[in-house]
Design a protein around this motif. Structure first.
Motif, short mmCIF file in Angstrom:
data_model
loop_
_atom_site.label_atom_id
_atom_site.label_comp_id
_atom_site.label_asym_id
_atom_site.label_seq_id
_atom_site.Cartn_x
_atom_site.Cartn_y
_atom_site.Cartn_z
N VAL A 1 6.51 12.27 10.55
CA VAL A 1 7.13 13.40 9.85
C VAL A 1 6.13 14.06 8.91
CG1 VAL A 1 8.95 14.08 8.25
CG2 VAL A 1 9.42 12.36 10.01
N ARG A 2 5.42 13.24 8.13
CA ARG A 2 4.49 13.81 7.14
C ARG A 2 3.42 12.78 6.80
NH1 ARG A 2 4.94 14.16 1.26
NH2 ARG A 2 6.86 12.95 1.50
N TRP A 3 2.17 13.23 6.86
CA TRP A 3 1.07 12.39 6.40
C TRP A 3 0.98 12.46 4.89
CZ3 TRP A 3 -1.33 8.75 8.98
CH2 TRP A 3 -1.42 8.82 10.37
N LEU A 4 0.81 11.32 4.25
CA LEU A 4 0.71 11.26 2.80
C LEU A 4 -0.73 11.14 2.33
CD1 LEU A 4 3.69 8.79 2.16
CD2 LEU A 4 3.73 11.29 2.23
N VAL A 5 -1.68 10.97 3.27
CA VAL A 5 -3.10 10.87 2.92
C VAL A 5 -3.90 11.74 3.88
CG1 VAL A 5 -2.92 8.56 1.92
CG2 VAL A 5 -3.39 8.82 4.37
N GLN A 6 -5.11 12.10 3.46
CA GLN A 6 -6.03 12.87 4.28
C GLN A 6 -7.24 12.00 4.60
OE1 GLN A 6 -5.24 15.91 5.34
NE2 GLN A 6 -3.37 16.03 4.10
N VAL A 7 -7.99 12.39 5.63
CA VAL A 7 -9.24 11.71 5.93
C VAL A 7 -10.19 11.88 4.75
CG1 VAL A 7 -11.25 11.65 7.46
CG2 VAL A 7 -8.97 12.00 8.41
N GLY A 8 -10.75 10.78 4.28
CA GLY A 8 -11.62 10.80 3.11
C GLY A 8 -10.94 10.35 1.84
N ASP A 9 -9.61 10.25 1.85
CA ASP A 9 -8.88 9.79 0.67
C ASP A 9 -9.09 8.29 0.47
OD1 ASP A 9 -7.96 12.32 0.32
OD2 ASP A 9 -5.87 11.90 0.81
N VAL A 10 -9.07 7.87 -0.77
CA VAL A 10 -9.12 6.45 -1.11
C VAL A 10 -7.69 5.94 -1.25
CG1 VAL A 10 -9.90 4.74 -2.79
CG2 VAL A 10 -11.34 6.73 -2.27
N VAL A 11 -7.37 4.87 -0.55
CA VAL A 11 -6.03 4.30 -0.60
C VAL A 11 -6.10 2.89 -1.16
CG1 VAL A 11 -5.16 5.69 1.32
CG2 VAL A 11 -6.18 3.46 1.78
N ALA A 12 -5.01 2.51 -1.84
CA ALA A 12 -4.89 1.16 -2.37
C ALA A 12 -4.06 0.31 -1.41
CB ALA A 12 -4.24 1.18 -3.75
N ILE A 13 -4.15 -1.00 -1.55
CA ILE A 13 -3.36 -1.90 -0.71
C ILE A 13 -1.88 -1.62 -0.91
CG2 ILE A 13 -2.73 -4.31 -0.34
CD1 ILE A 13 -5.56 -5.10 -0.96
N ASP A 14 -1.15 -1.51 0.19
CA ASP A 14 0.30 -1.26 0.21
C ASP A 14 0.67 0.13 -0.30
OD1 ASP A 14 0.90 -3.67 1.37
OD2 ASP A 14 1.20 -4.69 -0.54
#
Length: 487
Positions: A22-35
């Motif tokens: 439905v919707r991506w919440l991150v983009q390529v290159g974004d830093v994500v945290a665990i969970d």
């Protein structure tokens, strides 16, 4: 050295095998945290945010918004810091080809309600063509996202039954219009069982197609393109599987109107359609109804709310009446096990209630409704209704019901013959409460009248039981003091 780990669509539980992005919440290159939630997906049960078990930098995303993916298909890849290795692993390789550490590959291990962030079940296997693809013409450019270096190419589907050869075959992708012909002898990989069914219903042999997805995965667009190519020019407007049929030629005759909008039956709407169709196929249902004088019930509710404290909803009072009636007539709080040829009566009441939302009809379930008072029922109805409107109901909120209450009076209608919520055995319908002429205590008066209807599975009981249940409900509506016997 950074490692690239692949996060795949986790096992969704409740028998679900696919989900739509439905919707991506991150983009390529974004830093994500665990969970951290990285994507919002819609299943046949609910819309949920899926968390990623890895922390790092997003290097690739697989699938555009609106794409349906099977469980086990890659969602994204994340570059994380190197971890000590404790031996050979089965996880995705990093950029250097080395296997990541087991601790990193296992992820956080945290679990959402009905959704896990760990690896999918081992029973889900990749299915690849057993023979190379033989191009039959120039291949069009497929809209497939480029994968990051080191990411595994694991998009696949479960081995399902293949189409029989006795059905008439459409000769698509044979004249240079397709991308090639599948010549393998093994199972044909498709994006979802719905695509396989679409091909089966239209007599199309999937072995004659080459999918535009990764690993030759056959998408719905590939099947529709094949059907367009196989259909005669003057019959295209009558093909039910075509999403974009050409305009009707002047003077031609067609049973389908020109123009129109085609809306896919998928997600919640598709799940509702499948369940209602199954209910009508399997359940020999019958409906009885009665008019009841709800004047005293409305007065009792007004008195409760005037006494202070949380307001009591009318739906909660009707639910309380239902649970009392089911205690007297447990046959209606049951389900039919068709394989064992047994009727299963439940010792608890998980009460479903129909709720209309922007995404379609949903039936949230109030757990252990028989053990809740009117205040607790009101609060739970409010919580589930708000979650339904927000699209945050979980699979646990939408499954496991044993009886359903349908208040269609909110739509301004008096009566209905609802379809039973499979695999339950009965549903009580409540129409609008309106002033009507009524004989009360031997005199004609204006009273608040409601129509009650009960649709029941005739396999679990006969009309006498169903009529007794409905009559008891009507008596409680007309004389709420009857409920004092069960409080």
């Amino acid at each position: 050295m950074a490692q690239v780990l692949e996060f795949k669509l986790p096992d969704l539980g409740e028998g679900l095998t696919e989900a739509e992005i439905v919707r991506w919440l991150v983009q390529v290159g974004d830093v994500v945290a665990i969970d951290q939630p990285v994507v919002e997906v819609e299943t046949a049960k609910a819309m949920v945010e899926v968390p990623c078990p890895y922390g790092g930098v997003v290097t690739a995303r697989f699938g555009e918004e609106g794409t349906e993916l099977p469980v086990g298909a890659p969602l994204l890849t994340v570059a994380v810091g190197a971890a000590p290795s404790d031996g050979p692993q089965d996880g995705p390789a990093d950029r250097s080809g080395a296997a990541p550490a087991r601790g990193a590959a296992e992820g956080s291990g945290n679990v959402l309600v009905g959704y896990g962030t760990g690896e999918p079940p081992a029973r889900r296997r990749r299915v690849r063509p057993t023979a190379p693809l033989a191009p039959a013409g120039p291949a069009p450019t497929a809209a497939v996202p480029t994968r990051a270096a080191g990411a595994r190419d694991t998009l696949g589907t479960e081995a399902r039954d293949t189409l029989g050869t006795e059905a008439p075959r459409a000769t698509a992708h044979r004249n240079g219009t397709g991308t090639g012909t599948f010549r393998g002898d093994g199972p044909v990989p498709v994006i979802s069982p719905l695509v396989r069914r679409l091909a089966r219903e239209n007599g199309l042999d999937l072995r004659e197609l080459t999918g535009s997805g990764p690993d030759g995965l056959i998408l719905r667009a590939d099947v529709e393109e094949a059907l367009r190519a196989a259909a005669p020019q003057d019959d295209r407007t009558r093909q039910p599987a075509l999403a974009h049929a050409p305009a009707q030629a002047p003077g031609s005759v067609s049973s389908a109107p020109a123009g129109g909008i085609r809306i896919p039956l998928k997600g919640v709407r598709g799940a509702v359609a499948d369940k209602l169709s199954r209910s009508r196929r399997e359940i020999p249902e019958a409906t009885c109804w009665v008019d009841a004088d709800a004047t005293e019930l409305m007065r009792a509710r007004a008195a409760m709310n005037a006494a202070g404290g949380p307001k009591i909803s009318l739906l909660a009072l009707l639910a309380r009446i239902c649970t009392a009636a089911l205690a007297r007539f447990p046959e209606l709080n049951s389900s039919v096990d068709t394989e064992a040829r047994e009727v299963v009566q439940f010792d608890h009441v998980h009460l479903g209630f129909a709720a209309q939302t922007d995404r379609g009809l949903v039936v949230p379930v109030v757990r252990d409704a028989h053990a809740r008072d009117a205040e607790a029922l009101t609060a739970e109805f409010a919580r589930l209704t708000e979650a339904g409107r927000a699209g945050t109901l979980t699979p646990a909120d939408l499954t496991g019901g044993t009886f359903t209450l349908n208040n269609y009076g909110v739509f301004g209608v008096d009566g209905s013959t609802p379809i039973i919520n499979h695999p339950e055995a009965a549903m009580l319908g409540v129409g609008r409460i309106v002033p009507k002429p009524w004989v009360h205590e031997g005199e004609l008066a204006v009273r608040q009248v409601v129509q009650l209807s009960l649709t029941f599975d005739h396999r679990v009981c006969d009309g006498g039981t169903a009529g007794g249940f409905l009559r008891y409900v009507a008596d409680c509506v007309e004389r709420p003091a009857v409920l004092l016997r069960t409080l």
